[in-house]
Design an enzyme around this catalytic site. Sequence first.
Site, PDB file in Angstrom:
ATOM      1  N   HIS A 106      42.688  35.457  44.190  1.00 31.42           N
ATOM      2  CA  HIS A 106      43.333  36.750  44.377  1.00 31.42           C
ATOM      3  C   HIS A 106      43.126  37.659  43.167  1.00 31.42           C
ATOM      4  O   HIS A 106      43.054  37.201  42.036  1.00 31.42           O
ATOM      5  CB  HIS A 106      44.814  36.566  44.663  1.00 31.42           C
ATOM      6  CG  HIS A 106      45.567  35.869  43.573  1.00 31.42           C
ATOM      7  ND1 HIS A 106      45.478  34.524  43.347  1.00 31.42           N
ATOM      8  CD2 HIS A 106      46.430  36.338  42.637  1.00 31.42           C
ATOM      9  CE1 HIS A 106      46.245  34.195  42.332  1.00 31.42           C
ATOM     10  NE2 HIS A 106      46.834  35.270  41.889  1.00 31.42           N
ATOM     11  N   ASN A 107      42.982  38.938  43.457  1.00 34.89           N
ATOM     12  CA  ASN A 107      42.878  39.985  42.426  1.00 34.89           C
ATOM     13  C   ASN A 107      41.543  40.006  41.698  1.00 34.89           C
ATOM     14  O   ASN A 107      41.387  40.767  40.738  1.00 34.89           O
ATOM     15  CB  ASN A 107      43.991  39.866  41.372  1.00 34.89           C
ATOM     16  CG  ASN A 107      45.372  40.047  41.958  1.00 34.89           C
ATOM     17  OD1 ASN A 107      45.521  40.670  43.011  1.00 34.89           O
ATOM     18  ND2 ASN A 107      46.375  39.498  41.315  1.00 34.89           N
TER      19      ASN A 107
END
Lengths: 365, 365, 365
Positions: free
Chosen positions: B261-262
Amino acid sequence: MTGHSIKDIAASLGAEAFGDTSIIVTGVAEPGRAGPADLAMAMSARYADQLAQGAARAAVIGAGMDWQALGLQAAIVAPRPRVAMAHVTRAMDAGPGIAPGLHPSSVIDASARIGAGAAIGPFVVIGADVVIGPRARIASHVSIADGAVIGADALVLQGARVGARVVIGDRVILHPGCVIGADGFSFVTPDTSQVERSRASLGRADSAVAPQGWTRIHSLGAVRLGDDVEIGANATIDRGTLADTTIGDGTKLDNMVHVGHNCRIGRDCLLCGQVGIAGSVTIGDRVVLGGQTGVADNLEIGSDVVTGASTIILSTVPPGRALLGYPAVRMEAQVDMYKALRRLPRLAKTVADLQKAVFKSDKTP
Amino acid sequence: MTGHSIKDIAASLGAEAFGDTSIIVTGVAEPGRAGPADLAMAMSARYADQLAQGAARAAVIGAGMDWQALGLQAAIVAPRPRVAMAHVTRAMDAGPGIAPGLHPSSVIDASARIGAGAAIGPFVVIGADVVIGPRARIASHVSIADGAVIGADALVLQGARVGARVVIGDRVILHPGCVIGADGFSFVTPDTSQVERSRASLGRADSAVAPQGWTRIHSLGAVRLGDDVEIGANATIDRGTLADTTIGDGTKLDNMVHVGHNCRIGRDCLLCGQVGIAGSVTIGDRVVLGGQTGVADNLEIGSDVVTGASTIILSTVPPGRALLGYPAVRMEAQVDMYKALRRLPRLAKTVADLQKAVFKSDKTP
Amino acid sequence: MTGHSIKDIAASLGAEAFGDTSIIVTGVAEPGRAGPADLAMAMSARYADQLAQGAARAAVIGAGMDWQALGLQAAIVAPRPRVAMAHVTRAMDAGPGIAPGLHPSSVIDASARIGAGAAIGPFVVIGADVVIGPRARIASHVSIADGAVIGADALVLQGARVGARVVIGDRVILHPGCVIGADGFSFVTPDTSQVERSRASLGRADSAVAPQGWTRIHSLGAVRLGDDVEIGANATIDRGTLADTTIGDGTKLDNMVHVGHNCRIGRDCLLCGQVGIAGSVTIGDRVVLGGQTGVADNLEIGSDVVTGASTIILSTVPPGRALLGYPAVRMEAQVDMYKALRRLPRLAKTVADLQKAVFKSDKTP
């Protein structure tokens, strides 16, 4: 699960049975958890206590164990315990529960040929000119693309993907979610790329090259799996560029193993969980690669090679070697190197002391 | 496979052709396996013998090779062989065999907008407000969740999963079984956790902390893939927590690559098989990560970085570096360290001898 | 996304709020990207500049930050920022968008029991005697085989595979493409195999043994997941041979984690992306394994163990240890070994100089 008599199980194992061999068992269990209708698997002396905790009347025991002293009413004596385990678990396996016949929800191309006794589950898609062997079983959500061939008695489990023109042998098992015949990962830049320069210079040429994009090399080959191959859950095998990627008879791949394009893997190999084989690797017969082993592209691995867990192979390996480490060396050499490394901080101290004593300084003159 | 003349193939390659360029070929093959209707790919001198074994009349050959001496009737001379391979395999690829139109079994929300010329296979699920670009092709068993956008000419293969609000560029290829937009792996304990303490103390604080469970941080962001991106079979890309996880134009991911994620990955990168990128990593442009490379969380990898197989990156990397090993260091330094490590058991012996000679004892005074 | 007042969000966090707490927010965003209807997450002083770039009127800020100086109209002060993130993202999550009720395309065996309020999406297959808990939500393309049990409020996402007799606890989340209950990777040769010899001799017995094939040991056990477990996208968990493979309450597995047959994993563990656990491993409670960590078969990992990225565990680990490296040692020892290794080429040079000075030769006498 239907029942089996101790006598029949012993016969199927080619093993000797003792005591009341007419006892019927309906399950198999670890000794400490076995109920009275279970056959306990107690194949070494360390299970004696557990047998007492459980309620088994019958057990498979190892050579030299005394079934009467263990409180059993019947026993099968297995000289090679894991072989006994293979036979007994096979006999007791209820199977994958795929209903016979073709489920009406499936989408089967009119040109596909479905063998006698084959079973096809719900939401399966079968493309043009596909051949499904006799008695093959295809579970739900599977897709088999145009021109693929599935062997006799094959078992293709939930959501497995078989690409176009892939050929799969007899008795092959494809576990859920595996992808046989995705495109190879093969790209080229119009001019020499950064990675080509790095490889050529062993990383000494760090200056950036002119930016350029990647052009795809399409995979025109397919994948060919021999007889009795198993492919683990969510494993992936890529198509060859021109010829097929091939896996020999009897080779087993565990979950999430990746085999790159153009690989040729021999027979009776075991590739354990999360092993990764880059493109164009050739592997011999009876090779056993421990979990997470990696093999760089374009290498040859000889027959009967064995690797420990997470071994990373960066150069060609002659037959018969047992390897460990990153990069891979003979297990024995790796253990020596590793022991020396553990002592290295102390060795550095000793050298500093020597330096001081010899040169009267902590600097080399 | 339809036929192509040698003349036309040469023209599409921008390459020179010689001999009877009107010959029509219907396939591409390795030189030793080529039939008379195949174009053999024989791009270096070492293929000369194989050409003689096969039956090819025409071949793509490398600069400086003599087509008449090789017994060919026609030849295309390719100055950069793998570029020729890209063009020829593309021309000869029969494609994924997705029938035009929308298969009646698919479940398509009434609010979805399907572009002109798009094709949707059997058992596809398309959610509310989804946008499918013109000429996009969606194979069987794909799911595309609410609000996702698929670009023009995209190819989404069997069983790929596209999460809610994910945005996918033009000409993107999603290979079978990949998951774009699963939730990030992000959890927190009410109080300081064991892992936070370990990180802070580099493992020196071994005492256990009070037991506590994990609370989930939900992922509200999505995933955004640029144009011309490819995602390999069974690869996974997680949503961002607040903003989107992003992958730039032209970047290609191989099978079973994991992107946390991210992450923000630049353009024209190659991430080879089983690469794993932890959460919140930023990667520049034209980065090439070898198979099984791992990148720890919250790091920055500069543009034009290249890693060897199984390199483990535990700290930020400046642009242009070529790295190898665990932990990653410059390839050149890694090779030096590794050579020294191989000699270490002998070095330890030498130091012991020195110790004895200097201190008249195997103990440092 | 429905709106929430600052006052309500603060109350749900058990945190203090300041300013105009009647402001309604409809989203959450990073400070620099926040619009006027977003709650900005600005939990440390370094976000001050970004807040100015964005348009947020309200933010969650860290202890000791001055909301008025930051130009906010309202603020929530969070003493432990990631805990605040967990609560806020949960409140703002729109959920997986699974429509209530049973989709008519699904194939549900008549003997299955579906709990009150459960939702089942398109193209789901549910086998004989399956039990689906109340309010459980099953997304499209999922298969749940005979006799499996799914707990209350569980969430089974797209294309997940649940094998026969697998038991899944309450509130469990299965992410897309995971496979729970594939067969274990367990094979035996009729006679002693190459790999058994290698293990016994640590690779010293390199001579090949007589070729023989592998016989399968079937998996009669199932998999049992506790309450509040999460399994990542495309992860795989194999069935036990006789007893079940088990995962304790509250344990979370990231994408592409592999858990072999017969493993017993405790509660509240975190297994990060691409971790691989071989067969018959026992893991305690609150264990955190960094991405790509590997654990060899038949080992025990104590409670509260933490590993860094790509740690390879080849021997049993006592509770509370923090480990790093291949093979795994205490993080602290690994860092010392690694620093010494970096200096090793120089150390070798020093030893050569000493050798010359002491023995008047570069050879040891």
